[in-house]
Design a protein around this motif. Sequence first.
Motif, PDB file in Angstrom:
ATOM      1  N   ILE A 180      44.798  40.642  45.123  1.00 13.46           N
ATOM      2  CA  ILE A 180      44.492  41.615  46.177  1.00 13.46           C
ATOM      3  C   ILE A 180      43.589  40.981  47.237  1.00 13.46           C
ATOM      4  O   ILE A 180      43.795  41.153  48.446  1.00 13.46           O
ATOM      5  CB  ILE A 180      43.819  42.872  45.585  1.00 13.46           C
ATOM      6  CG1 ILE A 180      44.827  43.673  44.759  1.00 13.46           C
ATOM      7  CG2 ILE A 180      43.226  43.751  46.685  1.00 13.46           C
ATOM      8  CD1 ILE A 180      44.210  44.782  43.933  1.00 13.46           C
ATOM      9  N   ALA A 210      46.703  47.468  44.177  1.00 12.19           N
ATOM     10  CA  ALA A 210      45.536  48.284  43.844  1.00 12.19           C
ATOM     11  C   ALA A 210      45.931  49.448  42.931  1.00 12.19           C
ATOM     12  O   ALA A 210      45.158  49.841  42.048  1.00 12.19           O
ATOM     13  CB  ALA A 210      44.875  48.803  45.117  1.00 12.19           C
ATOM     14  N   ASN A 258      44.326  50.037  39.382  1.00 18.42           N
ATOM     15  CA  ASN A 258      43.769  51.335  39.007  1.00 18.42           C
ATOM     16  C   ASN A 258      44.345  51.811  37.674  1.00 18.42           C
ATOM     17  O   ASN A 258      43.627  52.330  36.811  1.00 18.42           O
ATOM     18  CB  ASN A 258      44.061  52.353  40.109  1.00 18.42           C
ATOM     19  CG  ASN A 258      43.372  53.680  39.870  1.00 18.42           C
ATOM     20  OD1 ASN A 258      42.163  53.755  39.684  1.00 18.42           O
ATOM     21  ND2 ASN A 258      44.154  54.758  39.860  1.00 18.42           N
TER      22      ASN A 258
END
Length: 240
Positions: free
Chosen positions: A75, A88, A92
Amino acid sequence: METSQWAHQRDAEGGDLVPAAEEIVSRYKRIEVADHPFFITLAQGPIDLEAVYLLMANLQQGISGSLVSRLAGTIARVDDRRVASVLAKQLNDELGAGDFSQIRSVLLERFVTALSPWCARADDEALLGAGRRLSRDGARPFLASDPSEALGALMVSRIFAGKMDACLVHDMRRQLLVTGQSLRWLDIGAHQAQDSSDLAVLLPREGLSLFASWRGAIDQWGTLWRFLDDVHEMLIAMRG
């Protein structure tokens, strides 16, 4: 290997015939993890919980200490915020979306612990060689100079994981010894391939970065398939 040689040849010639990243998804979705000898053997007869333990303990050794950092590192390196957004979401999910009890490495540890009574050598570090090689070899695309190589690796990793989870869900339904929350890791892992499709459409359509995504995909799929080879060979060796 033929795909790798062909793609390298086209890129070296300055051609534009390296397949688009969507073909990475299509190609590896066509390969059935269920056709690997490990899963063919597992599907025969009563469920072999020792074999499942060996697979999952090595998977834990191979990914639990590295997957989050690899996602976060990728990322940080990509320029396209859309790509970062897809990654992301994966990060998560890996971290339990804020629920510490649902962190995937925690769920995997719970699954491995529940399986351990069926392996007499569950505390033997010698049984984790496949996981150590997975961790070492799986790192290669994430150390490459072009982050597209890491993206290719992540795409096929999600496809492989989804297929492997589907095999395990099918086999674990045939037993009543390991149940309940111990199986939560399997429940949330069977729909991972869609992330790869979402990522593929955002990758470069040409040039060295497209080639790098293919290089990472080919390398990582080979690493994951070899991981199953290693686990299968270890299981055979354990049983003489």
